[in-house]
Write a protein that holds these residues in place. Structure first.
Motif, short mmCIF file in Angstrom:
data_model
loop_
_atom_site.label_atom_id
_atom_site.label_comp_id
_atom_site.label_asym_id
_atom_site.label_seq_id
_atom_site.Cartn_x
_atom_site.Cartn_y
_atom_site.Cartn_z
N ALA A 31 -1.88 -16.44 1.38
CA ALA A 31 -1.06 -16.06 0.22
C ALA A 31 -1.76 -14.98 -0.60
CB ALA A 31 -0.77 -17.27 -0.65
N TYR A 32 -3.08 -15.09 -0.73
CA TYR A 32 -3.83 -14.07 -1.47
C TYR A 32 -3.84 -12.74 -0.71
CZ TYR A 32 -5.37 -17.93 -4.38
OH TYR A 32 -5.40 -19.00 -5.22
N LEU A 33 -3.95 -12.82 0.61
CA LEU A 33 -3.89 -11.60 1.42
C LEU A 33 -2.51 -10.97 1.31
CD1 LEU A 33 -5.19 -9.68 3.45
CD2 LEU A 33 -4.47 -11.24 5.27
N ALA A 34 -1.47 -11.78 1.34
CA ALA A 34 -0.11 -11.26 1.21
C ALA A 34 0.10 -10.61 -0.16
CB ALA A 34 0.90 -12.38 1.42
N ALA A 35 -0.45 -11.22 -1.20
CA ALA A 35 -0.33 -10.64 -2.54
C ALA A 35 -1.05 -9.30 -2.62
CB ALA A 35 -0.90 -11.61 -3.58
N ALA A 36 -2.21 -9.19 -1.99
CA ALA A 36 -2.94 -7.93 -1.98
C ALA A 36 -2.16 -6.85 -1.23
CB ALA A 36 -4.32 -8.11 -1.35
N LEU A 37 -1.62 -7.21 -0.09
CA LEU A 37 -0.82 -6.25 0.68
C LEU A 37 0.44 -5.85 -0.07
CD1 LEU A 37 -1.21 -7.68 4.29
CD2 LEU A 37 -2.23 -5.60 3.36
N MET A 40 -0.39 -3.32 -2.66
CA MET A 40 -0.63 -1.99 -2.07
C MET A 40 0.70 -1.31 -1.72
SD MET A 40 -3.91 -2.45 0.39
CE MET A 40 -4.60 -4.07 0.32
N ILE A 41 1.62 -2.08 -1.17
CA ILE A 41 2.93 -1.53 -0.82
C ILE A 41 3.69 -1.12 -2.08
CG2 ILE A 41 5.19 -2.11 0.16
CD1 ILE A 41 3.60 -3.85 2.21
N ALA A 42 3.63 -1.96 -3.11
CA ALA A 42 4.29 -1.62 -4.37
C ALA A 42 3.67 -0.36 -4.98
CB ALA A 42 4.19 -2.79 -5.34
N LYS A 51 5.77 7.75 -10.02
CA LYS A 51 5.38 6.91 -11.16
C LYS A 51 3.88 6.61 -11.00
CE LYS A 51 9.95 4.92 -11.63
NZ LYS A 51 10.76 3.72 -11.62
N ASP A 52 3.08 7.63 -11.32
CA ASP A 52 1.65 7.55 -11.05
C ASP A 52 0.94 6.45 -11.84
OD1 ASP A 52 1.85 9.59 -9.23
OD2 ASP A 52 1.29 11.16 -10.66
N PHE A 57 -1.79 1.21 -11.76
CA PHE A 57 -1.88 -0.13 -12.35
C PHE A 57 -1.70 -1.21 -11.30
CE2 PHE A 57 0.32 -3.70 -14.54
CZ PHE A 57 -0.73 -4.12 -15.32
N VAL A 58 -0.64 -1.11 -10.52
CA VAL A 58 -0.35 -2.13 -9.50
C VAL A 58 -1.34 -2.04 -8.34
CG1 VAL A 58 1.39 -2.92 -7.85
CG2 VAL A 58 2.07 -2.25 -10.15
N GLY A 59 -1.78 -0.85 -8.01
CA GLY A 59 -2.73 -0.68 -6.91
C GLY A 59 -4.07 -1.35 -7.17
N GLN A 60 -4.43 -1.48 -8.43
CA GLN A 60 -5.70 -2.12 -8.76
C GLN A 60 -5.65 -3.64 -8.65
OE1 GLN A 60 -6.96 -0.60 -12.56
NE2 GLN A 60 -7.26 1.45 -11.76
N TRP A 61 -4.50 -4.19 -8.40
CA TRP A 61 -4.38 -5.64 -8.24
C TRP A 61 -4.91 -6.12 -6.90
CZ3 TRP A 61 1.40 -6.55 -9.96
CH2 TRP A 61 1.54 -6.21 -11.30
#
Length: 91
Positions: A31-37, A40-42, A51-52, A57-61
């Motif tokens: 689930a944590y791997l899926a959240a990270a992926l 990245m997709i988002a 929308k840089d 912001f989302v990429g740093q998650w």
């Protein structure tokens, strides 16, 4: 020179930490791997939409999700506390 290292069994986790780890250890590591992926997709989607700020912001998650997954895995393998009956840590 003084040795400030904590020896095995010298310090214990508090009950709040143990309770949180009891609940979060039930979450599958994937689930944590899926959240990270997903983050990245988002992020890629936001970047493609120009929308840089949102993309950054989302990429740093991704990194925190991966770190939480590693911590989750360690809790599952070694237990919440070394004195609580988990597998001994290898040094």
């Amino acid at each position: 020179m003084t040795d400030y290292r904590v020896s095995k069994g010298e310090a214990r986790e508090d009950q709040v930490t143990a309770a949180i780890e009891k609940v979060t250890s039930q979450v599958p590591s994937s689930a944590y791997l899926a959240a990270a992926l997903a983050s990245m997709i988002a992020s890629l989607t936001f970047k493609a939409s120009k929308k840089d700020h949102a993309a950054l912001f989302v990429g740093q998650w991704a990194a925190p999700f991966l770190l939480m997954g590693i911590y989750n895995k360690l809790v599952k393998l070694h237990g919440s506390d070394a004195t609580a009956g988990g597998a001994p840590l290898q040094s």
